[in-house]
Design a protein around this motif. Sequence first.
Motif, PDB file in Angstrom:
ATOM      1  N   TRP A   1     -47.062 139.834  18.109  1.00 18.73           N
ATOM      2  CA  TRP A   1     -46.057 140.015  19.164  1.00 18.73           C
ATOM      3  C   TRP A   1     -46.773 140.064  20.508  1.00 18.73           C
ATOM      4  O   TRP A   1     -47.693 140.858  20.711  1.00 18.73           O
ATOM      5  N   ASP A   2     -46.365 139.198  21.422  1.00 20.05           N
ATOM      6  CA  ASP A   2     -47.020 139.140  22.732  1.00 20.05           C
ATOM      7  C   ASP A   2     -46.127 139.695  23.832  1.00 20.05           C
ATOM      8  O   ASP A   2     -46.303 139.386  25.007  1.00 20.05           O
ATOM      9  N   GLY A   3     -45.168 140.550  23.447  1.00 22.46           N
ATOM     10  CA  GLY A   3     -44.265 141.114  24.445  1.00 22.46           C
ATOM     11  C   GLY A   3     -44.598 142.533  24.835  1.00 22.46           C
ATOM     12  O   GLY A   3     -43.788 143.212  25.476  1.00 22.46           O
ATOM     13  N   GLY A   4     -45.781 143.001  24.467  1.00 25.40           N
ATOM     14  CA  GLY A   4     -46.156 144.379  24.766  1.00 25.40           C
ATOM     15  C   GLY A   4     -46.653 144.575  26.178  1.00 25.40           C
ATOM     16  O   GLY A   4     -47.858 144.656  26.435  1.00 25.40           O
ATOM     17  N   THR A   5     -45.728 144.618  27.125  1.00 24.66           N
ATOM     18  CA  THR A   5     -46.126 144.792  28.528  1.00 24.66           C
ATOM     19  C   THR A   5     -46.560 146.225  28.825  1.00 24.66           C
ATOM     20  O   THR A   5     -47.258 146.472  29.799  1.00 24.66           O
ATOM     21  N   GLU A   6     -46.131 147.167  27.980  1.00 21.84           N
ATOM     22  CA  GLU A   6     -46.507 148.562  28.176  1.00 21.84           C
ATOM     23  C   GLU A   6     -47.396 149.016  27.022  1.00 21.84           C
ATOM     24  O   GLU A   6     -47.109 148.748  25.856  1.00 21.84           O
ATOM     25  N   ASP A   7     -48.481 149.699  27.379  1.00 21.76           N
ATOM     26  CA  ASP A   7     -49.359 150.229  26.343  1.00 21.76           C
ATOM     27  C   ASP A   7     -48.628 151.300  25.547  1.00 21.76           C
ATOM     28  O   ASP A   7     -47.678 151.927  26.020  1.00 21.76           O
ATOM     29  N   GLY A   8     -49.098 151.500  24.336  1.00 21.72           N
ATOM     30  CA  GLY A   8     -48.497 152.517  23.484  1.00 21.72           C
ATOM     31  C   GLY A   8     -48.531 152.090  22.035  1.00 21.72           C
ATOM     32  O   GLY A   8     -49.104 151.049  21.675  1.00 21.72           O
ATOM     33  N   VAL A   9     -47.942 152.923  21.190  1.00 22.65           N
ATOM     34  CA  VAL A   9     -47.893 152.643  19.760  1.00 22.65           C
ATOM     35  C   VAL A   9     -46.529 152.052  19.424  1.00 22.65           C
ATOM     36  O   VAL A   9     -45.490 152.587  19.818  1.00 22.65           O
ATOM     37  N   TYR A  10     -46.548 150.941  18.694  1.00 24.27           N
ATOM     38  CA  TYR A  10     -45.321 150.262  18.299  1.00 24.27           C
ATOM     39  C   TYR A  10     -45.276 150.124  16.777  1.00 24.27           C
ATOM     40  O   TYR A  10     -46.311 150.026  16.121  1.00 24.27           O
ATOM     41  N   THR A  11     -44.066 150.105  16.250  1.00 15.28           N
ATOM     42  CA  THR A  11     -43.852 150.033  14.807  1.00 15.28           C
ATOM     43  C   THR A  11     -43.017 148.802  14.463  1.00 15.28           C
ATOM     44  O   THR A  11     -42.041 148.487  15.159  1.00 15.28           O
ATOM     45  N   LEU A  12     -43.416 148.115  13.389  1.00 18.07           N
ATOM     46  CA  LEU A  12     -42.684 146.930  12.938  1.00 18.07           C
ATOM     47  C   LEU A  12     -41.846 147.281  11.707  1.00 18.07           C
ATOM     48  O   LEU A  12     -42.310 148.007  10.817  1.00 18.07           O
ATOM     49  N   LYS A  13     -40.608 146.753  11.674  1.00 20.44           N
ATOM     50  CA  LYS A  13     -39.744 146.888  10.509  1.00 20.44           C
ATOM     51  C   LYS A  13     -39.274 145.510  10.074  1.00 20.44           C
ATOM     52  O   LYS A  13     -39.133 144.607  10.903  1.00 20.44           O
ATOM     53  N   ILE A  14     -39.017 145.354   8.767  1.00 13.24           N
ATOM     54  CA  ILE A  14     -38.546 144.079   8.252  1.00 13.24           C
ATOM     55  C   ILE A  14     -37.405 144.299   7.271  1.00 13.24           C
ATOM     56  O   ILE A  14     -37.416 145.247   6.486  1.00 13.24           O
ATOM     57  N   THR A  15     -36.421 143.414   7.366  1.00  9.98           N
ATOM     58  CA  THR A  15     -35.288 143.408   6.432  1.00  9.98           C
ATOM     59  C   THR A  15     -35.129 141.984   5.931  1.00  9.98           C
ATOM     60  O   THR A  15     -34.976 141.058   6.734  1.00  9.98           O
ATOM     61  N   ALA A  16     -35.177 141.797   4.605  1.00 11.90           N
ATOM     62  CA  ALA A  16     -35.097 140.458   4.032  1.00 11.90           C
ATOM     63  C   ALA A  16     -33.983 140.392   2.992  1.00 11.90           C
ATOM     64  O   ALA A  16     -33.727 141.365   2.274  1.00 11.90           O
ATOM     65  N   LYS A  17     -33.330 139.220   2.907  1.00  9.28           N
ATOM     66  CA  LYS A  17     -32.246 139.018   1.943  1.00  9.28           C
ATOM     67  C   LYS A  17     -32.372 137.636   1.303  1.00  9.28           C
ATOM     68  O   LYS A  17     -32.944 136.703   1.885  1.00  9.28           O
ATOM     69  N   ASP A  18     -31.815 137.532   0.084  1.00  3.77           N
ATOM     70  CA  ASP A  18     -31.814 136.239  -0.597  1.00  3.77           C
ATOM     71  C   ASP A  18     -30.524 135.492  -0.265  1.00  3.77           C
ATOM     72  O   ASP A  18     -29.714 135.934   0.573  1.00  3.77           O
ATOM     73  N   ALA A  19     -30.310 134.340  -0.947  1.00  2.39           N
ATOM     74  CA  ALA A  19     -29.157 133.501  -0.634  1.00  2.39           C
ATOM     75  C   ALA A  19     -27.832 134.205  -0.920  1.00  2.39           C
ATOM     76  O   ALA A  19     -26.808 133.897  -0.300  1.00  2.39           O
ATOM     77  N   ALA A  20     -27.857 135.168  -1.855  1.00  3.51           N
ATOM     78  CA  ALA A  20     -26.632 135.899  -2.199  1.00  3.51           C
ATOM     79  C   ALA A  20     -26.413 137.111  -1.297  1.00  3.51           C
ATOM     80  O   ALA A  20     -25.453 137.863  -1.486  1.00  3.51           O
ATOM     81  N   GLY A  21     -27.299 137.304  -0.340  1.00  4.98           N
ATOM     82  CA  GLY A  21     -27.179 138.438   0.563  1.00  4.98           C
ATOM     83  C   GLY A  21     -27.740 139.723  -0.007  1.00  4.98           C
ATOM     84  O   GLY A  21     -27.542 140.796   0.570  1.00  4.98           O
ATOM     85  N   LYS A  22     -28.451 139.621  -1.122  1.00  3.76           N
ATOM     86  CA  LYS A  22     -29.048 140.801  -1.746  1.00  3.76           C
ATOM     87  C   LYS A  22     -30.389 141.114  -1.090  1.00  3.76           C
ATOM     88  O   LYS A  22     -31.179 140.209  -0.797  1.00  3.76           O
ATOM     89  N   ALA A  23     -30.640 142.409  -0.877  1.00 10.59           N
ATOM     90  CA  ALA A  23     -31.894 142.817  -0.230  1.00 10.59           C
ATOM     91  C   ALA A  23     -33.097 142.485  -1.109  1.00 10.59           C
ATOM     92  O   ALA A  23     -33.064 142.669  -2.329  1.00 10.59           O
ATOM     93  N   LEU A  24     -34.145 141.994  -0.478  1.00  5.57           N
ATOM     94  CA  LEU A  24     -35.391 141.664  -1.177  1.00  5.57           C
ATOM     95  C   LEU A  24     -36.444 142.712  -0.861  1.00  5.57           C
ATOM     96  O   LEU A  24     -36.432 143.348   0.198  1.00  5.57           O
ATOM     97  N   ASP A  25     -37.384 142.866  -1.787  1.00  5.90           N
ATOM     98  CA  ASP A  25     -38.518 143.756  -1.539  1.00  5.90           C
ATOM     99  C   ASP A  25     -39.358 143.184  -0.408  1.00  5.90           C
ATOM    100  O   ASP A  25     -39.756 142.013  -0.438  1.00  5.90           O
ATOM    101  N   ALA A  26     -39.606 144.019   0.597  1.00  8.62           N
ATOM    102  CA  ALA A  26     -40.414 143.589   1.742  1.00  8.62           C
ATOM    103  C   ALA A  26     -41.096 144.814   2.330  1.00  8.62           C
ATOM    104  O   ALA A  26     -40.531 145.915   2.332  1.00  8.62           O
ATOM    105  N   GLN A  27     -42.308 144.638   2.816  1.00 11.53           N
ATOM    106  CA  GLN A  27     -43.019 145.756   3.417  1.00 11.53           C
ATOM    107  C   GLN A  27     -43.927 145.263   4.533  1.00 11.53           C
ATOM    108  O   GLN A  27     -44.377 144.114   4.536  1.00 11.53           O
TER     109      GLN A  27
END
Length: 220
Positions: A149-175
């Motif tokens: 991510w190249d949008g960090g104009t301000e220093d600090g600690v940032y956290t990433l989250k991910i949400t993934a789904k399959d074709a049926a809209g079911k949640a997939l394992d992601a980390q």
Amino acid sequence: MVEAVTSNTATSRINAGSTMLASNFETFLSLLTAQLRNQDPLSPVDSNQFTAQLTQMAGVEQQLLTNELLKSMLSAQGVGGLNEAANYIGKDATAVWSATKVKDGEATWSYELGANATSARLQILNSAGAVVWEGDAPNKTTGVHDFTWDGGTEDGVYTLKITAKDAAGKALDAQVLTRGRISGVEMYDGEAYLTVGNSILPLSTVIALEEARTSNTATS
């Protein structure tokens, strides 16, 4: 919620317990001495009662010795944990960890998908928990992928989250993962923490270690 017991909190509790036991031990000795000094010669302390009191005194003394032994063991454990963790310096690590610092306006993470995803959404949160960026994951196939991510104009600690789904809209394992070279080790509250890239993470979050490669390049 059950409070996590670390070596520091355990040592504090042992010290408090030892102080109380020592005080009780001194009080017990004073009372026993006074009892023997002032007993009625015609009706002395029952021998069985006296033996029981001596047994109690010995038990208190044994508890004090046990507490000192526990303190020594905890101290040795802390030093041993640091020495053991120091052996990881220079190795390449993969950890289940989502927080990192922005450096030169950029922050880098990895993410892993358990299966091919139809949709995979990323969110970046600042230290206050507010979403500062969100968008589609650049790669939605099974496996581990890097993301910068190249949008960090301000220093600090940032956290990433991910949400993934399959074709049926079911949640997939992601980390979200942190990957990189281990450059340092520190102890916080009795637990070893590693410096991996721009992240400081608990040793317990590391899921893979590899011998350092001559070049540690990553694509995004």
